[in-house]
Design an enzyme around this catalytic site. Structure first.
Site, PDB file in Angstrom:
ATOM      1  N   ASP A 256     -37.137  49.323 -13.888  1.00 22.80           N
ATOM      2  CA  ASP A 256     -37.820  49.163 -15.169  1.00 22.80           C
ATOM      3  C   ASP A 256     -37.199  47.981 -15.913  1.00 22.80           C
ATOM      4  O   ASP A 256     -35.967  47.907 -16.076  1.00 22.80           O
ATOM      5  CB  ASP A 256     -37.683  50.433 -16.008  1.00 22.80           C
ATOM      6  CG  ASP A 256     -38.620  50.437 -17.199  1.00 22.80           C
ATOM      7  OD1 ASP A 256     -39.757  50.901 -17.048  1.00 22.80           O
ATOM      8  OD2 ASP A 256     -38.205  49.956 -18.268  1.00 22.80           O
ATOM      9  N   ASN A 264     -42.822  41.452 -25.390  1.00 25.28           N
ATOM     10  CA  ASN A 264     -44.261  41.396 -25.656  1.00 25.28           C
ATOM     11  C   ASN A 264     -44.539  41.191 -27.138  1.00 25.28           C
ATOM     12  O   ASN A 264     -45.390  40.382 -27.530  1.00 25.28           O
ATOM     13  CB  ASN A 264     -44.924  42.688 -25.182  1.00 25.28           C
ATOM     14  CG  ASN A 264     -45.699  42.503 -23.885  1.00 25.28           C
ATOM     15  OD1 ASN A 264     -45.977  41.388 -23.463  1.00 25.28           O
ATOM     16  ND2 ASN A 264     -46.048  43.602 -23.248  1.00 25.28           N
ATOM     17  N   ASP A 273     -46.960  38.926 -19.476  1.00 26.01           N
ATOM     18  CA  ASP A 273     -47.549  38.876 -18.128  1.00 26.01           C
ATOM     19  C   ASP A 273     -46.799  37.888 -17.236  1.00 26.01           C
ATOM     20  O   ASP A 273     -46.546  38.162 -16.063  1.00 26.01           O
ATOM     21  CB  ASP A 273     -49.025  38.481 -18.210  1.00 26.01           C
ATOM     22  CG  ASP A 273     -49.901  39.603 -18.759  1.00 26.01           C
ATOM     23  OD1 ASP A 273     -49.398  40.741 -18.857  1.00 26.01           O
ATOM     24  OD2 ASP A 273     -51.065  39.326 -19.090  1.00 26.01           O
ATOM     25  N   GLU A 299     -44.362  47.894 -16.911  1.00 27.59           N
ATOM     26  CA  GLU A 299     -43.191  47.070 -16.571  1.00 27.59           C
ATOM     27  C   GLU A 299     -42.302  47.754 -15.549  1.00 27.59           C
ATOM     28  O   GLU A 299     -41.149  47.367 -15.360  1.00 27.59           O
ATOM     29  CB  GLU A 299     -42.393  46.737 -17.831  1.00 27.59           C
ATOM     30  CG  GLU A 299     -41.699  47.914 -18.484  1.00 27.59           C
ATOM     31  CD  GLU A 299     -42.562  48.618 -19.526  1.00 27.59           C
ATOM     32  OE1 GLU A 299     -41.982  49.249 -20.433  1.00 27.59           O
ATOM     33  OE2 GLU A 299     -43.799  48.547 -19.428  1.00 27.59           O
TER      34      GLU A 299
END
Length: 385
Positions: A256, A264, A273, A299
């Site tokens: 993770d 973000n 992205d 993620e």
């Protein structure tokens, strides 16, 4: 059955194929060669119709047009096959081939076997090249069909030059198709079978290729290009079945990205992205040859480690943790990841194994992130940064 009748039958069959290809055409046909193949079938159907009428055409216009259109169709088939397997081709050479066939046919005039002899050697060479291309580039999913088509091309590549040699040795000027040697009928009957095998075979090859691409797309993450959750579920079940049968160890690693939401929120989803794509590339680059990486969702990623026990999995995960980490640069925050490792044990199901790996991942994040934790059932501790 005489040869003109056989050619009319071939014309009807090719015309029916051409009509169906035109009706069913899609934009995808441009990529796999089927659109080019469609033009080839259409041209060949008209060429055969003109050639079948050639014996009754005193002006020789029909056989000349048929000869040229036939050569163009042969070149289109050659191009379509190269497009299907992703190989280059030379337009000047193909144009020279078509031009030479037309010129020889025009110069030969009433001496039909001259053009037939020349075409036999030219077309025979192209048939053999088609056979070689399909045989060498056989894809596992369509290998039986491809090699059957390749065999048909190979046989025609042998038959055409042999017919040319036979015409040279006979030294008889045949009256086009109406007074051809008896053995010509056997060749035209073989040609009928050849048309069915190659034309339908190529369509079947394209169908199998399209189906394979659909399956691959359904198992591939559209953003990172890694295998997706569905692919992981399939691979995990296969690994579980194999270990239950042979007692071979394997491990899974849940990964993770740390503080991804902050990235973000601060830089936007496009930057997020891009970070996921770059992370997936680094993760894949750090794997051993036997390992597989998947995007698990969001993620979160997952790595399957075949033939790897808990101790080995810890070492691999530790190496991956160091490999994927990025220091802060150009205003972008550092990128690290947390790892949860679980190894197979007797009686495991997908849920129990992933559950332990998820618990280990949660523990890695709660203990400060950027670290590797092993599931509790093993006698090993965590590996911090």
């Amino acid at each position: 059955m005489d040869i003109p009748t056989l050619m009319i039958a071939q014309t009807c069959m090719l015309s029916a194929m051409a009509v169906m290809l035109w009706i069913a055409r899609t934009d995808a046909d441009r990529k796999n060669g089927l659109r080019t193949w469609m033009f080839g079938v259409s041209g060949q159907s008209i060429a055969y119709l003109l050639l079948a009428q050639g014996g009754r055409d005193a002006t020789l216009i029909s056989p000349m047009l048929g000869n040229g259109l036939g050569a163009l169709s042969v070149s289109l088939y050659f191009v379509a096959i190269r497009q299907f397997v992703g190989r280059p081709y030379s337009k000047p050479w193909l144009a020279a081939m078509v031009g030479s066939v037309v010129v020889v046919g025009a110069v030969a005039g009433q001496k039909y076997q001259v053009a037939t002899i020349f075409n036999g050697f030219v077309y025979g060479a192209l048939e053999l090249l088609n056979a070689l291309t399909l045989w060498r580039a056989s894809q596992s999913e369509s290998k039986p069909v491809q090699r059957t088509v390749a065999l048909a091309y190979f046989l025609m590549g042998i038959v055409l030059p042999l017919r040319a040699f036979a015409l040279i040795l006979s030294q008889v000027n045949t009256d086009y198709l109406n007074a051809a040697p008896v053995w010509h009928q056997a060749i035209f009957i073989f040609s009928f079978v050849y048309i069915v095998v190659t034309k339908l075979g190529f369509v079947q090859m394209c169908k199998i290729k399209a189906e394979t691409m659909i399956v691959q797309q359904s198992l591939t993450d559209g953003l990172t290009g890694l295998a997706n959750r569905r692919a992981f579920d399939n691979a995990l079940q296969i690994a579980l079945n194999s270990s239950a049968r042979d007692a071979r160890p394997f491990s899974v690693v849940l990964v993770d990205l740390d503080h991804f939401k902050e990235l973000n929120d601060r830089f936007g989803h496009l930057a997020g992205d891009a970070a996921l794509v770059a992370f997936g590339q680094r993760l894949r680059a750090g794997l051993r040859m036997q390992d597989y990486a998947f995007r698990y969702g969001g993620e979160e990623f997952c790595v399957l480690l075949p033939n790897t026990d808990a101790a080995e999995a810890l070492v691999v995960a530790g190496s991956l943790r160091a490999r994927v980490a990025l220091e802060e640069q150009n205003g972008h925050p550092a990128q690290t990841a947390s790892f949860g490792v679980a190894s197979w044990r007797t009686g495991d199901t997908a849920d129990t194994l992933i559950g332990r790996a998820d618990d280990a991942l949660y523990r890695a994040k709660s203990l400060g992130r950027n670290r590797v934790e092993l599931a509790r059932h093993a006698d090993c501790g965590g590996v911090p940064a």
